[in-house]
Design an enzyme around this catalytic site. Structure first.
Site, short mmCIF file in Angstrom:
data_model
loop_
_atom_site.label_atom_id
_atom_site.label_comp_id
_atom_site.label_asym_id
_atom_site.label_seq_id
_atom_site.Cartn_x
_atom_site.Cartn_y
_atom_site.Cartn_z
N ASP A 11 44.01 80.66 14.14
CA ASP A 11 42.88 79.76 14.08
C ASP A 11 42.68 79.10 15.44
OD1 ASP A 11 40.90 78.30 12.40
OD2 ASP A 11 42.12 76.57 12.97
N GLU A 45 40.59 83.57 16.84
CA GLU A 45 39.30 83.04 17.29
C GLU A 45 39.41 82.69 18.77
OE1 GLU A 45 37.21 80.67 13.75
OE2 GLU A 45 39.14 79.83 14.30
#
Length: 646
Positions: A328, A357
């Site tokens: 994340d 990400e």
């Protein structure tokens, strides 16, 4: 009052401890507990009979060792009891289960003393992780544990629990496969689970009262208790292993979503209650920086933070046989740490999938050139990045409900889609000045690119299509959904699907459902029969990708050599061919045409013997029919694939 500003501290002077024995080492005849707390003046261990409430039945003092480590050793069998650690660095901090706890009681406030061997389900020693020749062979399927089974129509008994994944042969009310049977039938290779480590928002004793995705970490090294049958014992560990074992038995790998970029609490976090300030980045004024948008950001570049992340990932990979990790807001982490993670996991077991990400949610004080953002992905070893360029090119801006992309009516957008087709790698036939979000290739190889059109964040694909095209008919929306999935599953790179997109999942128009109730977030299994055509098409697409190697090229050189875009430009149409790529069908040429128009389009081919293998909802690798005319008509909002052997 404690000063929570840290600009007066040089954290690089803190000692480093390289041992692998932090936390609890349990033996029936004794107990050893170690904690890294270099600023401590005293550390105490409290032992309790219960996970909450009651007074400590024993209090022991730690002894200071070298390198900032404190240790306590006790004789006797303490299995089944709970403990906390409290640090005094001039004043007493809060009791915590310790940052290295691997089992906790309900709601993660006290750690549980346990025997790891007793958490292994029957046959665990024979469980084997998934192995791929290349990451591009994966078909990822993002799923929230609770969403999977909580619907009344799911056909699963263990609703909202890890054990729902162990139930065989479950069915929807319409008699269609649900649960793990559905996943096998669909053909995906890996389930990507939203966070399953211990998070703090949901009351584990009353899990139905509040919902959360889990991006609020509390204890990093133990599974979430609200997904277990009993949050107060080792059920959470055993049952998560059963989930992994069940998926592996079905030929499906397990990827864990990890959130090392921030913690749910800041001052009250177990990190700050152990070594205040060390685990977090600060701004110049000494306050906590906030690139996560959640109040803090982890200082991955500091030696003991890097070690913590590596040790945690190695524990999950080895103890739970996990097949991959998704990071994340990976753009918060420094490049050196991410490459060290890749190296250490390769030493443990080569082939573990790593991707994340490549961006942040807010400003970070660490210069971007040192961080694992998308534009630096070529400096990462064996780590992929989400392709938000492809996402927005297909359906429109992710944050603007009305904005459109290729499948829902925006023309002059084809170059951005082509950017995703080649997995964000350089290709000489892409005009990069027309790719609004990235004016140059950022991936060096296709396995560095994870192509997707929707995920847990923002609108579901179907909700986005409905909002951006309010006048579209139901049939048109279905066709747009299919066309978007066709683009993802035939493009190079690693394809990623949001659970339920194969049958038009909706969240009733909610764009940020991280704490919305079950009726918003649940996978509504009745949609599988309502959108049977979309599901059947999705299943055929996955089979097509798995059986035709041309859609999973392993290198950018192969893509540039074999994939050729059409020179004839038509707004709303994308066409390209794959030439002379080895395949088991003997095809010399594969021609793909994506027609995003509301009307049919005609494409002229040469007069050789073409065979149609995909048209409208049909995909048949042995051929649907032969093309008798060099002018081929591609139906509106659809993909067509033609092949020839000479």
């Amino acid at each position: 009052m404690r000063n929570w500003q840290f600009n007066h501290i040089d954290f690089s002077t803190y000692p480093y401890y390289g041992g692998n024995d932090l936390g609890v080492q349990y033996h029936p005849e004794g107990l050893q507990v170690k904690v890294w707390a270099p600023t401590a003046e005293a550390v105490e261990l409290k032992i309790y009979q219960r996970s909450t409430g009651g007074k400590a039945i024993r209090v022991e003092q730690f002894n200071a060792l070298a390198d900032g480590v404190w240790q306590v050793q006790l004789k006797g069998d303490f299995k089944g009891l709970y403990y906390t650690i409290r640090v005094n660095d001039g004043e007493w901090l809060n009791e915590t289960p310790g940052v290295d706890a691997r089992a906790v009681g309900a709601n993660g406030k006290r750690a549980l003393i346990f025997d790891p061997k007793e958490t292994e389900p029957e046959g665990w020693e024979n469980d084997q992780p998934m192995v791929l020749d290349s990451p591009v062979e994966a078909v990822l399927y993002e799923l929230h544990v609770r969403d999977f089974s909580i619907s009344p129509a799911s056909g699963m008994k263990h609703k909202g629990k890890f054990l729902a994944f162990t139930e065989p042969d479950t069915k929807t009310q319409a008699g269609l496969a649900s649960g793990i049977s559905h996943l096998k039938e669909l053909g995906i290779t890996h389930v990507h689970l939203l966070p399953v480590f211990d998070f703090y928002t949901v009351d584990e004793n009353h899990p139905d009262e509040k919902y959360n995705w889990g991006y609020d970490p509390l204890n990093y090294n133990t599974p979430e208790g609200s997904y277990a049958s009993n949050p107060d014992d080792t059920s959470r560990i055993t049952e998560f292993k059963q989930l992994v074992q069940s998926l592996h038995s079905a030929g499906i790998g397990v990827v864990m979503d990890v959130v090392y970029n921030h913690t749910g609490y800041t001052r009250r976090s177990y990190f700050n209650q152990t070594v205040p300030g060390y685990y977090y980045r600060q701004n110049r004024n000494g306050n906590f920086s906030n690139a996560s948008g959640c109040g803090n950001e982890i200082a991955s570049e500091r030696a003991m933070v890097r070690k913590y992340m590596i040790d945690s990932l190695k524990y999950w990979a080895s103890e739970f046989h996990l097949d991959g990790f998704r990071f994340d807001l990976m753009g918060i982490h420094d490049l050196e740490t991410m490459n060290a993670i890749r190296h250490e996991l390769d030493q443990l077991r080569p082939g573990i999938l790593l991707y994340g990400e490549g961006w942040v949610a807010d400003y970070s004080p660490m210069d971007e050139k040192y961080r694992a953002v998308k534009t630096n992905v070529q400096r990462l070893n064996g780590i992929g990045c989400f392709n938000d360029d492809m996402r927005d090119a297909i359906k429109g801006n992710n944050f603007d409900a009305k904005n459109r992309g290729f499948v829902n009516g925006r023309t002059l957008n084809e170059e951005a889609v082509k950017f995703g087709v080649v997995a964000a790698c350089h290709h000489p036939k892409i005009v990069y000045s027309y790719v609004e979000s990235s004016h140059e290739a950022w991936a060096k190889e296709p396995w560095q690119c994870v192509n997707y059109v929707s995920c847990h964040d923002n609108f579901t694909l179907f909700d986005k299509l409905k909002r951006s095209c309010p006048k579209a008919t139901g049939d048109q929306l279905r066709k747009m959904q299919k066309l978007a999935l066709a683009l993802i599953l035939t493009s190079q790179g690693i394809p990623f699907l949001h659970a339920g997109s194969e049958f038009c999942r909706t969240k009733q128009g909610e764009h940020n459902s991280y704490k919305s109730p079950d009726h918003i977030n649940q996978i509504d299994w009745t949609l599988k029969s309502a959108y049977q055509d979309v599901y059947d098409y999705s299943r055929k697409l996955i089979r097509l990708r798995k059986e035709v190697a041309a859609f999973c090229m392993h290198s950018a050189d192969e893509i540039r050599r074999h994939l050729h875009f059409s020179e004839n430009y038509e707004p709303g149409v994308l066409a390209y061919s794959i030439l002379d790529f080895p395949n088991s069908f003997g095809w010399k040429t594969i021609q793909l045409v994506f027609n995003a128009r509301q009307e049919a389009t005609t494409m002229q081919l040469d007069e050789h013997n073409w065979q149609v293998v995909a048209r409208d909802d049909e995909i048949e690798l042995n051929g649907i029919d032969c093309l008798l005319d060099k002018n081929v008509t591609v139906p509106p909002l659809s993909m067509m694939i033609l092949v020839k052997n000479d």
